[in-house]
Design an enzyme around this catalytic site. Structure first.
Site, PDB file in Angstrom:
ATOM      1  CG  ASP A 182     -28.188 -87.170 -13.256  1.00 55.72           C
ATOM      2  OD1 ASP A 182     -28.171 -88.408 -13.142  1.00 55.72           O
ATOM      3  OD2 ASP A 182     -28.447 -86.404 -12.308  1.00 55.72           O
TER       4      ASP A 182
ATOM      5  CG  ASP B 130     -21.683 -76.144  -3.542  1.00 52.65           C
ATOM      6  OD1 ASP B 130     -22.637 -75.506  -3.022  1.00 52.65           O
ATOM      7  OD2 ASP B 130     -21.201 -75.842  -4.642  1.00 52.65           O
TER       8      ASP B 130
END
Length: 515
Positions: free
Chosen positions: A118, A271
């Site tokens: 990214d 997460d």
């Protein structure tokens, strides 16, 4: 003198009817939170004693058999594994993670390395792409993937990575952040758990810090994180087969990710979000504490502050979003619901941050100015001492630094408390994601020395008003206690105020040059 006299008069008139009752209520609330935290720490300590006594290793709790070569099937006897490496402008460390992932011991035709870049810096993008091409020329099945926008940050990158057609042939996905360096045997240790136990959705490894001796701040981080891995993760795995995924150094069963609804970017802890949702679907997790993956701790104060904001704000925000969903869930037991809501979220992610700052940095010092309000010795001394000792056992080599750890944790509790309230109230910075700066310490050490670092001199980056303000408050309370008080808190107050002043002027961690 007349102005000072007016202030004293106002203080005396408002102290008894207003300040004293409010402070008494705050003391009771803080003592209650301290007891909650104390019970939680003692409970985890007792569980760890049983785990050690009965040697409840993951290999004994679950079926584990090493992967064996099949004469007839050949490499087809090995499941297909995807290895994802999300990164963002990781100039200092990209070679480390890509090299380590490409060095994993697994049949070359049964693993796909997926680099999710990214990066917004074109020069870094080129470097990462060239590195991927270099490994591809050696016969490694490595894919370099980019996307048009950074929507969803890491969660968005991982989600996008799972959409590629070649992922459909994979059964499991291992995830490593850009500064993580798994050992070659990582997959051969973790995958057998998932192959032999269909109820398992996640295998989590422990972090090993390559730069823990970089500075005093990294030593303090090591103490906190060692407790998290050695105690919190182990207890969750041993008792409820649940713990928070650490976002890296773990292997997921792809069907568990899909059943849980995939990656979501609604908080800064994608997460933990995935782990909670997967657990509510009935999936179990196992933590393998003796499998360690090397990585880097943030060694600059700004990087650490940003990381702690994300790690404190995200869980509080997720708790707000998921509390009722957890309560209404019918797939998990009532006991597990209680554990997730009370122990995992409320005590560890909310109470622990708030009581550390509010009690020890605001309320306790305030009792010096208001002698009518007393804090019992068991609440002011005994409970925090026991909690501190229980936390320190995770890193025996740093026991002599426990005093520094206490005052440093109190300084950081300011940011954690602020971030916790931002998460609970969904205020301005609730979804702020600042990528933790990596300096590539492991790589520089490996190459035989570190690049010289020059201190920053930008006042805006170095001066932190909140820390200076709290430091001034504690110093004033310390002076008052020394002159008029009977509590003898002034030693603690002076030490703590110095710590806040040092943090306030930015002299914490490693100083690096500003580009």
């Amino acid at each position: 003198m007349e102005f000072t006299g007016q202030i004293e008069l106002i203080w005396e008139q408002t102290k008894v009817p207003l300040v004293v009752p409010v402070l008494k209520v705050l003391v009771v609330l803080c003592l209650a939170m301290s007891v909650m935290l104390f019970i939680e720490r003692v409970y985890m300590g007792i569980v760890m004693v049983f785990v050690q006594l009965f040697r409840r290793k993951p290999e004994k709790m679950y079926k584990w058999e090493p992967m064996k070569d099949d004469v007839e099937l050949g490499n087809l006897g090995y499941p297909m594994v995807l290895v994802q490496i999300p990164m963002y402008n990781e100039k200092e460390v990209y070679q480390l993670s890509i090299g380590a992932a490409c060095g994993l011991s697994w049949p070359a035709d049964r693993v796909i390395i997926q680099v999710l870049d990214d990066s917004t810096d074109p020069a870094i993008k080129t470097l990462v792409q060239v590195e991927c091409q270099r490994w591809a020329s050696k016969g490694i099945n490595i894919k370099y993937e980019i996307r048009d926008t950074r929507n969803g940050y890491k969660a968005g990158a991982l989600k996008e990575g799972m959409k590629h057609s070649y992922v459909k042939q994979c059964d499991y996905v291992a995830i490593f952040d850009a500064d993580f360096q798994p050992e070659p045997h990582f997959l051969t240790r973790t995958i057998p758990f998932l192959v032999n136990n269909p109820q398992l959705g996640l295998v989590q490894a422990r972090w090993k810090f390559v730069n823990s001796d970089e500075c005093l701040m990294t030593r303090m981080q090591e103490m906190s994180l060692d407790y998290h891995f050695i105690v919190e993760q182990e207890v969750g795995s041993s008792t409820h087969a649940f713990f928070g995924f650490n976002g890296t150094a773990g292997v997921w069963r792809i069907s568990a990710i899909n059943e849980a609804g995939g990656w979501k970017d609604r908080t800064t802890v994608e997460d933990m979000d995935l782990a909670v949702r997967a657990s509510l679907k009935g999936w179990k997790f196992v933590y393998v504490g003796d499998l360690k993956v090397k990585n880097e701790l943030p060694s600059t104060f700004n990087a650490y502050r940003n990381q702690q904001h994300r790690w404190s704000c995200g869980p509080a925000n997720l708790f707000k979003k998921m509390a009722m969903e957890i309560i209404r869930n019918k797939k998990v037991s009532l006991w597990k619901k209680f554990y997730v809501i009370y122990s995992f979220f409320f005590v560890r992610k909310i109470v622990a941050h708030i009581v550390t700052f509010v009690f020890y940095c605001i309320v306790l010092p305030a009792t010096v100015l208001v002698p009518e309000v007393e804090v019992p010795k068991w609440g002011a001394v005994y409970i925090p001492s026991i909690i501190t000792l229980l936390n320190a056992v995770g890193t025996p080599r740093s026991l002599h630094l426990v005093l520094f750890w206490i005052i440093f944790e109190n300084v950081m509790s300011l940011h954690r408390t602020k971030a916790t309230f931002i998460g609970l109230l969904e205020a301005g910075r609730v979804n702020e994601w600042v990528v933790t700066e990596k300096l590539g310490d492991g790589l520089k050490t490996k190459l035989g020395g570190k690049a010289p670092r020059k201190p920053r001199f930008r006042i805006g980056e170095r001066v932190h008003i909140l820390e200076l303000g709290v430091g001034a408050y504690l110093f004033f309370c310390g002076c008052y206690d020394l002159a008029f008080g009977k509590n003898r808190y002034f030693i603690f107050l002076f030490l703590q105020s110095i710590a806040f002043f040092i943090a306030g002027v930015g002299y914490v961690g490693t100083m690096v040059s500003t580009p």
